[in-house]
Design a protein around this motif. Structure first.
Motif, PDB file in Angstrom:
ATOM      1  N   LEU A   1     -73.896  -1.078  -9.262  1.00  0.00           N
ATOM      2  CA  LEU A   1     -74.691  -0.531  -8.174  1.00  0.00           C
ATOM      3  C   LEU A   1     -73.772   0.163  -7.170  1.00  0.00           C
ATOM      4  O   LEU A   1     -72.682  -0.331  -6.874  1.00  0.00           O
ATOM      5  CB  LEU A   1     -75.455  -1.665  -7.485  1.00  0.00           C
ATOM      6  CG  LEU A   1     -76.659  -1.317  -6.615  1.00  0.00           C
ATOM      7  CD1 LEU A   1     -77.783  -0.743  -7.467  1.00  0.00           C
ATOM      8  CD2 LEU A   1     -77.141  -2.556  -5.874  1.00  0.00           C
ATOM      9  N   ALA A   2     -74.214   1.313  -6.637  1.00  0.00           N
ATOM     10  CA  ALA A   2     -73.418   2.023  -5.634  1.00  0.00           C
ATOM     11  C   ALA A   2     -73.411   1.257  -4.318  1.00  0.00           C
ATOM     12  O   ALA A   2     -74.306   0.451  -4.040  1.00  0.00           O
ATOM     13  CB  ALA A   2     -73.970   3.430  -5.436  1.00  0.00           C
ATOM     14  N   GLU A   3     -72.405   1.522  -3.495  1.00  0.00           N
ATOM     15  CA  GLU A   3     -72.240   0.794  -2.236  1.00  0.00           C
ATOM     16  C   GLU A   3     -73.412   1.002  -1.284  1.00  0.00           C
ATOM     17  O   GLU A   3     -73.711   0.145  -0.454  1.00  0.00           O
ATOM     18  CB  GLU A   3     -70.935   1.221  -1.561  1.00  0.00           C
ATOM     19  CG  GLU A   3     -69.688   0.819  -2.354  1.00  0.00           C
ATOM     20  CD  GLU A   3     -68.419   1.465  -1.821  1.00  0.00           C
ATOM     21  OE1 GLU A   3     -68.528   2.266  -0.872  1.00  0.00           O
ATOM     22  OE2 GLU A   3     -67.337   1.183  -2.372  1.00  0.00           O
ATOM     23  N   ASP A   4     -74.095   2.140  -1.396  1.00  0.00           N
ATOM     24  CA  ASP A   4     -75.236   2.422  -0.518  1.00  0.00           C
ATOM     25  C   ASP A   4     -76.558   1.909  -1.092  1.00  0.00           C
ATOM     26  O   ASP A   4     -77.627   2.198  -0.560  1.00  0.00           O
ATOM     27  CB  ASP A   4     -75.339   3.921  -0.212  1.00  0.00           C
ATOM     28  CG  ASP A   4     -75.484   4.768  -1.476  1.00  0.00           C
ATOM     29  OD1 ASP A   4     -75.633   4.202  -2.573  1.00  0.00           O
ATOM     30  OD2 ASP A   4     -75.449   6.014  -1.360  1.00  0.00           O
ATOM     31  N   GLY A   5     -76.476   1.150  -2.191  1.00  0.00           N
ATOM     32  CA  GLY A   5     -77.670   0.617  -2.829  1.00  0.00           C
ATOM     33  C   GLY A   5     -78.272   1.523  -3.874  1.00  0.00           C
ATOM     34  O   GLY A   5     -79.240   1.150  -4.546  1.00  0.00           O
ATOM     35  N   GLY A   6     -77.704   2.717  -4.040  1.00  0.00           N
ATOM     36  CA  GLY A   6     -78.210   3.655  -5.030  1.00  0.00           C
ATOM     37  C   GLY A   6     -77.639   3.396  -6.419  1.00  0.00           C
ATOM     38  O   GLY A   6     -76.870   2.455  -6.643  1.00  0.00           O
ATOM     39  N   LEU A   7     -78.009   4.254  -7.354  1.00  0.00           N
ATOM     40  CA  LEU A   7     -77.532   4.176  -8.729  1.00  0.00           C
ATOM     41  C   LEU A   7     -76.643   5.377  -9.025  1.00  0.00           C
ATOM     42  O   LEU A   7     -76.907   6.488  -8.548  1.00  0.00           O
ATOM     43  CB  LEU A   7     -78.711   4.154  -9.713  1.00  0.00           C
ATOM     44  CG  LEU A   7     -79.758   3.059  -9.512  1.00  0.00           C
ATOM     45  CD1 LEU A   7     -80.827   3.150 -10.592  1.00  0.00           C
ATOM     46  CD2 LEU A   7     -79.123   1.682  -9.518  1.00  0.00           C
ATOM     47  N   TYR A   8     -75.621   5.160  -9.831  1.00  0.00           N
ATOM     48  CA  TYR A   8     -74.709   6.250 -10.161  1.00  0.00           C
ATOM     49  C   TYR A   8     -75.292   7.141 -11.255  1.00  0.00           C
ATOM     50  O   TYR A   8     -75.893   6.660 -12.226  1.00  0.00           O
ATOM     51  CB  TYR A   8     -73.358   5.709 -10.607  1.00  0.00           C
ATOM     52  CG  TYR A   8     -72.519   5.215  -9.444  1.00  0.00           C
ATOM     53  CD1 TYR A   8     -72.000   6.116  -8.516  1.00  0.00           C
ATOM     54  CD2 TYR A   8     -72.269   3.854  -9.264  1.00  0.00           C
ATOM     55  CE1 TYR A   8     -71.235   5.676  -7.452  1.00  0.00           C
ATOM     56  CE2 TYR A   8     -71.502   3.402  -8.199  1.00  0.00           C
ATOM     57  CZ  TYR A   8     -71.000   4.321  -7.293  1.00  0.00           C
ATOM     58  OH  TYR A   8     -70.256   3.882  -6.225  1.00  0.00           O
ATOM     59  N   VAL A   9     -75.092   8.436 -11.082  1.00  0.00           N
ATOM     60  CA  VAL A   9     -75.465   9.445 -12.078  1.00  0.00           C
ATOM     61  C   VAL A   9     -74.334  10.464 -12.150  1.00  0.00           C
ATOM     62  O   VAL A   9     -73.588  10.646 -11.187  1.00  0.00           O
ATOM     63  CB  VAL A   9     -76.787  10.155 -11.716  1.00  0.00           C
ATOM     64  CG1 VAL A   9     -77.969   9.210 -11.832  1.00  0.00           C
ATOM     65  CG2 VAL A   9     -76.726  10.755 -10.315  1.00  0.00           C
ATOM     66  N   PRO A  10     -74.191  11.163 -13.278  1.00  0.00           N
ATOM     67  CA  PRO A  10     -73.154  12.198 -13.354  1.00  0.00           C
ATOM     68  C   PRO A  10     -73.430  13.327 -12.371  1.00  0.00           C
ATOM     69  O   PRO A  10     -74.581  13.686 -12.122  1.00  0.00           O
ATOM     70  CB  PRO A  10     -73.251  12.696 -14.801  1.00  0.00           C
ATOM     71  CG  PRO A  10     -73.966  11.615 -15.548  1.00  0.00           C
ATOM     72  CD  PRO A  10     -74.902  10.999 -14.560  1.00  0.00           C
ATOM     73  N   GLU A  11     -72.344  13.887 -11.796  1.00  0.00           N
ATOM     74  CA  GLU A  11     -72.504  15.072 -10.949  1.00  0.00           C
ATOM     75  C   GLU A  11     -73.147  16.209 -11.724  1.00  0.00           C
ATOM     76  O   GLU A  11     -73.978  16.952 -11.204  1.00  0.00           O
ATOM     77  CB  GLU A  11     -71.137  15.530 -10.408  1.00  0.00           C
ATOM     78  CG  GLU A  11     -70.701  14.824  -9.154  1.00  0.00           C
ATOM     79  CD  GLU A  11     -69.473  15.460  -8.530  1.00  0.00           C
ATOM     80  OE1 GLU A  11     -69.398  15.466  -7.286  1.00  0.00           O
ATOM     81  OE2 GLU A  11     -68.591  15.931  -9.277  1.00  0.00           O
TER      82      GLU A  11
END
Length: 462
Positions: A23-33
């Protein structure tokens, strides 16, 4: 290859960074740029490759050089070398233009093995290189837990805690987890539903201060991008076996958490000719309500014969919403904060209509699932598990298999769900040889209240 959060904050990470972060630090999910692009010529060049070699070609761009090619290839070979069918993901024909792709030939008889056999090896490799240890914390609605345990149990660098909803998974699913007695494996039954388990996992990731110093949490749920990455491969595999790139293919996907079908969406974004992606759900139909009526609203969770889809909040849906909001992290942050408070999401009509050009959906209740299992067996001698049956019924209900080949993802072996098979009027299948004594094995698990502090204390003191 760099990865960004769906909620727009923090610096981009490389593959190893998102592998360990989950999980990302801001609560989001990682996706490719951005997604790697496979031209028609490139896709044609992949025809005839064995599954493991195709997997290397698809996965390599996402790893972005953070793991040496020979190491990555070996991990892929080892992951799929344990599968019981030489094709790894064999296709079975049901009708003139209708197929099932069997994703249950891995060690725990469910599609989760495709990602978690590889994820365990990736984690072990990276942690060994870094001389670090980590705590795997995951929630399961049935199949993720056993696949994660099987993929991670032999690692000296991982301690594994898997939460499942107490008395809400099938007996076979539970025993596949709780009969693994390795010292680093800890099974926890939470007195609640899957969403309760998943919510506690997310809260633990958001605040890891309860962990010992120099210890990090690692996600094995499909919030971890590596899970999605590994699942993209079998969409390409099916397409290549059914005439891609000259022929487009549609897919019907039994899904609760939206991860499996999101992998198909990514495959299409990479260049795979996909005509339609069909979301097949049970009574827990939040995704169906969204795609039919632009209505993503929490309702009461129902216990069904297809327990792996007994999920109300689909974590991976945020990744699709991110694209629907033109990858605007600030808008997503506002949207998800609002959802946390109100339990409902509605998108603009333009965004909804645009996404409906690709996605459709179908909801099946338990009676319809049983009828599908019965009729399919009578007409083809094929025995489908209740999750796969929702996908097959969706193809029939939406009348899809006319011009484009349609592949239903067979997500689990029917032996895992004998109650549904018997209710469909058929004999429950026997456990495979390697699991024949499953009901006689010793079990070990702890039952905890649905309380975040109790869970944190348990992890601290174990």
């Amino acid at each position: 290859m760099k990865y960004i959060s769906t909620r727009g904050q923090g610096e981009p990470k490389d593959f190893q960074g998102v592998l360990l972060a989950g999980l990302a630090e801001d609560g989001g999910l990682y996706v490719p740029e951005s997604l790697p692009q496979f031209s028609a010529d490139k896709i044609s060049s992949l025809k005839g490759l064995p599954y493991n070699e195709l997997a290397f070609e698809i996965i390599k761009p996402f790893v972005g050089g953070t793991i040496a090619d020979d190491k990555l290839q070996q991990m892929i070979n080892d992951s799929y070398g344990s599968f019981s069918h030489k094709a790894v993901a064999p296709l079975q024909q049901l009708d003139a233009n209708q197929w099932v792709m069997e994703l249950f030939h891995g060690p725990t008889l469910a599609f989760k093995d495709f990602a978690l056999q590889l994820l365990g090896r990736l984690l072990d490799h990276v942690l060994t290189e870094r001389n670090e240890k980590a705590v795997v914390l995951g929630a399961t609605s049935g199949d993720t837990g056993s696949a994660a345990i099987e993929g991670c149990r032999h690692s000296e660098h991982l301690e594994i805690f898997i939460l499942h909803p107490y008395q809400r998974v099938s007996e076979v699913q539970r025993r596949q987890m709780t009969t693994i007695l390795d010292k680093n494996v800890h099974n926890i039954a939470i007195k609640g539903n899957f969403d309760d388990c998943q919510d506690m996992v997310k809260q633990c990731f958001a605040d890891q201060s309860f962990l010992p110093e120099n210890t990090r949490l690692v996600a094995v749920n499909s919030i971890n991008w590596a899970r999605i990455m590994a699942q993209i491969v079998y969409y390409f595999y099916a397409g290549l076996n059914l005439g891609t790139p000259e022929q487009a293919v549609s897919f019907s996907v039994p899904t609760g958490n939206f991860g499996d079908i999101f992998a198909g969406y990514i495959a299409r974004g990479m260049g795979l000719p996909v005509d339609k992606l069909i979301v097949a759900t049970n009574n827990n139909d939040i995704l169906h309500r969204f795609f039919q009526n632009n209505d993503y609203r929490k309702e009461s969770l129902h216990q069904t014969l297809s327990p792996s889809m007994d999920i109300m909040v689909s974590s991976n849906f945020e990744r699709l919403l991110f694209d629907m909001h033109k990858r605007d992290g600030a808008s997503m942050h506002e949207l998800m904060d609002k959802f946390q408070k109100t339990g409902t999401i509605q998108v603009s009509d333009t965004a909804w209509q645009d996404i409906k050009s690709l996605f459709d959906s179908c909801r099946s209740d338990d009676q319809q699932v049983c009828e599908t299992i019965t009729e399919l067996n009578a007409n083809t001698a094929y025995l489908a598990d209740p999750h796969t049956a929702t996908g097959i019924r969706a193809v029939q209900e939406l009348d899809l298999a006319r011009e484009t080949p349609v592949v239903t993802l067979a997500t689990a072996h029917p032996v895992k769900f004998p109650e549904a098979i018997v209710k469909a009027g058929l004999n429950a299948p026997s456990l495979p040889h390697h699991m024949a004594d499953l009901h006689d094995r010793e079990e070990r698990y702890d039952i905890l209240e649905n309380d975040l502090n109790i869970l944190k204390d348990y992890i601290q003191n174990t």
